[in-house]
Write a protein that holds these residues in place. Structure first.
Motif, PDB file in Angstrom:
ATOM      1  N   LEU A  87      24.806  53.083  -6.360  1.00 40.80           N
ATOM      2  CA  LEU A  87      25.366  53.328  -5.034  1.00 40.80           C
ATOM      3  C   LEU A  87      26.013  54.709  -4.999  1.00 40.80           C
ATOM      4  O   LEU A  87      26.446  55.239  -6.018  1.00 40.80           O
ATOM      5  CB  LEU A  87      26.411  52.260  -4.702  1.00 40.80           C
ATOM      6  CG  LEU A  87      25.928  50.806  -4.710  1.00 40.80           C
ATOM      7  CD1 LEU A  87      27.077  49.867  -4.393  1.00 40.80           C
ATOM      8  CD2 LEU A  87      24.763  50.598  -3.756  1.00 40.80           C
ATOM      9  N   PHE A  88      26.104  55.274  -3.813  1.00 36.08           N
ATOM     10  CA  PHE A  88      26.774  56.559  -3.651  1.00 36.08           C
ATOM     11  C   PHE A  88      28.281  56.326  -3.650  1.00 36.08           C
ATOM     12  O   PHE A  88      28.805  55.653  -2.750  1.00 36.08           O
ATOM     13  CB  PHE A  88      26.338  57.227  -2.349  1.00 36.08           C
ATOM     14  CG  PHE A  88      24.874  57.571  -2.316  1.00 36.08           C
ATOM     15  CD1 PHE A  88      24.356  58.528  -3.174  1.00 36.08           C
ATOM     16  CD2 PHE A  88      24.018  56.925  -1.443  1.00 36.08           C
ATOM     17  CE1 PHE A  88      23.017  58.846  -3.153  1.00 36.08           C
ATOM     18  CE2 PHE A  88      22.676  57.241  -1.413  1.00 36.08           C
ATOM     19  CZ  PHE A  88      22.167  58.203  -2.282  1.00 36.08           C
ATOM     20  N   PRO A  89      29.008  56.865  -4.647  1.00 34.76           N
ATOM     21  CA  PRO A  89      30.438  56.544  -4.772  1.00 34.76           C
ATOM     22  C   PRO A  89      31.285  57.082  -3.622  1.00 34.76           C
ATOM     23  O   PRO A  89      32.365  56.542  -3.346  1.00 34.76           O
ATOM     24  CB  PRO A  89      30.831  57.206  -6.097  1.00 34.76           C
ATOM     25  CG  PRO A  89      29.811  58.283  -6.310  1.00 34.76           C
ATOM     26  CD  PRO A  89      28.541  57.771  -5.717  1.00 34.76           C
ATOM     27  N   HIS A  90      30.833  58.144  -2.923  1.00 30.50           N
ATOM     28  CA  HIS A  90      31.622  58.741  -1.851  1.00 30.50           C
ATOM     29  C   HIS A  90      31.411  58.040  -0.512  1.00 30.50           C
ATOM     30  O   HIS A  90      32.095  58.360   0.467  1.00 30.50           O
ATOM     31  CB  HIS A  90      31.269  60.223  -1.703  1.00 30.50           C
ATOM     32  CG  HIS A  90      29.839  60.466  -1.303  1.00 30.50           C
ATOM     33  ND1 HIS A  90      28.793  60.231  -2.161  1.00 30.50           N
ATOM     34  CD2 HIS A  90      29.293  60.901  -0.130  1.00 30.50           C
ATOM     35  CE1 HIS A  90      27.654  60.527  -1.546  1.00 30.50           C
ATOM     36  NE2 HIS A  90      27.930  60.923  -0.322  1.00 30.50           N
ATOM     37  N   LEU A  91      30.481  57.072  -0.482  1.00 26.76           N
ATOM     38  CA  LEU A  91      30.206  56.342   0.756  1.00 26.76           C
ATOM     39  C   LEU A  91      30.753  54.916   0.672  1.00 26.76           C
ATOM     40  O   LEU A  91      30.796  54.317  -0.410  1.00 26.76           O
ATOM     41  CB  LEU A  91      28.706  56.277   1.032  1.00 26.76           C
ATOM     42  CG  LEU A  91      27.973  57.595   1.297  1.00 26.76           C
ATOM     43  CD1 LEU A  91      26.485  57.330   1.511  1.00 26.76           C
ATOM     44  CD2 LEU A  91      28.571  58.317   2.504  1.00 26.76           C
ATOM     45  N   ARG A 127      34.654  48.743   2.093  1.00 27.73           N
ATOM     46  CA  ARG A 127      35.020  49.078   0.714  1.00 27.73           C
ATOM     47  C   ARG A 127      34.137  50.188   0.147  1.00 27.73           C
ATOM     48  O   ARG A 127      33.034  50.434   0.627  1.00 27.73           O
ATOM     49  CB  ARG A 127      34.912  47.840  -0.186  1.00 27.73           C
ATOM     50  CG  ARG A 127      35.855  46.723   0.179  1.00 27.73           C
ATOM     51  CD  ARG A 127      35.786  45.639  -0.877  1.00 27.73           C
ATOM     52  NE  ARG A 127      36.370  44.385  -0.418  1.00 27.73           N
ATOM     53  CZ  ARG A 127      36.372  43.260  -1.128  1.00 27.73           C
ATOM     54  NH1 ARG A 127      35.809  43.250  -2.331  1.00 27.73           N
ATOM     55  NH2 ARG A 127      36.916  42.170  -0.644  1.00 27.73           N
ATOM     56  N   ARG A 128      34.654  50.836  -0.925  1.00 28.53           N
ATOM     57  CA  ARG A 128      33.879  51.809  -1.690  1.00 28.53           C
ATOM     58  C   ARG A 128      33.332  51.108  -2.940  1.00 28.53           C
ATOM     59  O   ARG A 128      33.884  50.078  -3.375  1.00 28.53           O
ATOM     60  CB  ARG A 128      34.747  52.996  -2.098  1.00 28.53           C
ATOM     61  CG  ARG A 128      35.253  53.835  -0.926  1.00 28.53           C
ATOM     62  CD  ARG A 128      34.125  54.579  -0.256  1.00 28.53           C
ATOM     63  NE  ARG A 128      34.565  55.351   0.895  1.00 28.53           N
ATOM     64  CZ  ARG A 128      34.966  56.624   0.843  1.00 28.53           C
ATOM     65  NH1 ARG A 128      34.986  57.259  -0.332  1.00 28.53           N
ATOM     66  NH2 ARG A 128      35.331  57.249   1.945  1.00 28.53           N
ATOM     67  N   PRO A 129      32.282  51.651  -3.537  1.00 28.60           N
ATOM     68  CA  PRO A 129      31.670  50.994  -4.701  1.00 28.60           C
ATOM     69  C   PRO A 129      32.648  50.667  -5.825  1.00 28.60           C
ATOM     70  O   PRO A 129      32.516  49.628  -6.476  1.00 28.60           O
ATOM     71  CB  PRO A 129      30.616  52.010  -5.142  1.00 28.60           C
ATOM     72  CG  PRO A 129      30.201  52.662  -3.860  1.00 28.60           C
ATOM     73  CD  PRO A 129      31.464  52.777  -3.055  1.00 28.60           C
TER      74      PRO A 129
END
Length: 371
Positions: A87-91, A127-129
């Motif tokens: 997953l994209f951590p900033h999204l 939430r974020r990853p």
């Protein structure tokens, strides 16, 4: 139909694939580490290019060496779920899902609301990853892949990095997505427990070759495949329905075509279809009906085949009528009991051997399911 017939040389690995897979449901690509499973689905995805052959999904040709066709990855309409969620951590979760939706090619109409509902993502969207458990991250990765509206979903050991509780959390979602979205899934795994619970069709890969392909229950029941599945993991698969529960003893009775099985209680309603894996090593044989024994599951049948194995063992096939069981016994026991084809026997299976790892929800409706 998914038609895979190609050859690929990758370093020391010679991959020789020749299988036809159903157009929907989960087809498991099973084999030991290094067998060529990931290389197989990477060729389907377009990450690797075979030296000859073809790859066809329905009426679309992804690759045909003779015709000079080799669609790029982005044109194949593939959804890919990896071992790690990536997953994209900033999204946020919603942002990761939209990334998939924005790259949809419209091969299958998969809408946002259905994915959120089926994968249980509504409470995770903000939430974020880094705020998710491993199981939650994999559910988001599944959602992102589905929102691309793929013609085919590839899953490369998606549960391998999860512990047992997280695996148990994610598997029902994989079962449900295959049912709800009616798309074909190629599921790579070296776990026979995952394969038995999730798959409809089984492909066994060994040393780069697809050595067996067919309905899971058929492939699992063939004694010649035991060395590839694992001597102590091979066995039989029975399609059953939940008949009744006994809350006093925390047991569930399952019905199958030739009888009943008692298993540790499973939290499913009566009439729901389940699939049960019975390992050959968990089946004992007797010449007369056992009476004073603790084993509850006693099934009458006849010996249909005896296959000697390496060392002291023999694989015995027991015909129950329209279904069969396999028993792993010693060759000495076969001689002592005088077992031969046609011998009437009783097959015994301990209820404690049929725990949650052996019993899984079955997506396909049973033709004999009770109303």
């Amino acid at each position: 139909m998914i038609d895979l017939r190609f050859a690929l040389q990758l370093g020391e690995l010679s991959l020789d694939v020749d299988v036809a897979l159903p157009p929907r449901g989960i087809s498991a690509i099973f084999g030991r580490s290094g067998a060529g499973k990931t290389s197989l689905i990477n060729a389907v995805a377009g990450v690797l290019t075979p030296q000859q052959g073809h790859i066809r999904v329905g009426d679309r040709v992804f690759f045909d060496h003779a015709a000079g066709i080799n669609l790029p990855i982005e044109a194949r309409g593939i959804g890919y779920v990896f071992q790690d969620a990536r997953l994209f951590p900033h999204l946020s979760v919603a942002g990761n899902l939209r990334y998939g939706l924005n790259r949809a090619r419209g091969a299958r109409p998969v809408d946002w609301g259905s994915v959120i509902e089926v994968l249980g993502l509504a409470d995770l969207l903000a939430r974020r990853p880094h705020q998710l458990s491993g199981g939650e991250r994999q559910r988001v990765a599944l959602g992102r892949a589905l929102l691309r509206q793929p013609a085919l979903l590839l899953m490369d050991e998606p549960l391998a990095s999860l512990d047992a509780p997280r695996k148990a959390e994610v598997m029902p979602y994989i079962e449900r997505l295959a049912q709800e979205f009616a798309l074909p899934v190629l599921y790579v795994s070296h776990s026979i427990e995952e394969v038995t619970r999730l798959a409809d069709h089984l492909v066994i890969v060994s040393d780069g070759r697809t050595v067996a392909s067919g309905e899971l229950s058929d492939i699992m029941s063939r004694p010649e495949h035991a060395p590839l599945i694992g001597r102590y993991e091979a066995g039989s698969v029975l399609d059953c329905t939940v008949l009744q529960h006994n809350d006093d003893y925390a047991l569930t009775t399952l019905r199958f075509a030739d009888g009943q099985l008692r298993v540790p209680r499973i939290d499913l309603d009566m009439g729901v279809a389940v699939r049960v894996r019975i390992r050959a090593r968990d089946v004992a044989l007797a010449l007369s009906r056992p009476m004073d024994v603790s084993i509850s599951n006693k099934l009458p049948g006849r010996i249909a085949g005896i296959t000697p194995r390496e060392g002291p063992y023999a694989d015995v096939a027991v015909d129950l009528g329209s279904t069969s069981l396999r028993a792993l016994v010693t060759r000495e026991s076969c001689d002592r009991l005088g077992l031969q084809i046609g011998t009437a026997v009783w097959a015994m299976v301990k209820s404690v051997a049929l725990d949650s790892r052996s019993v899984g929800f079955n997506r396909r409706p049973r033709p004999d399911r009770a109303d």
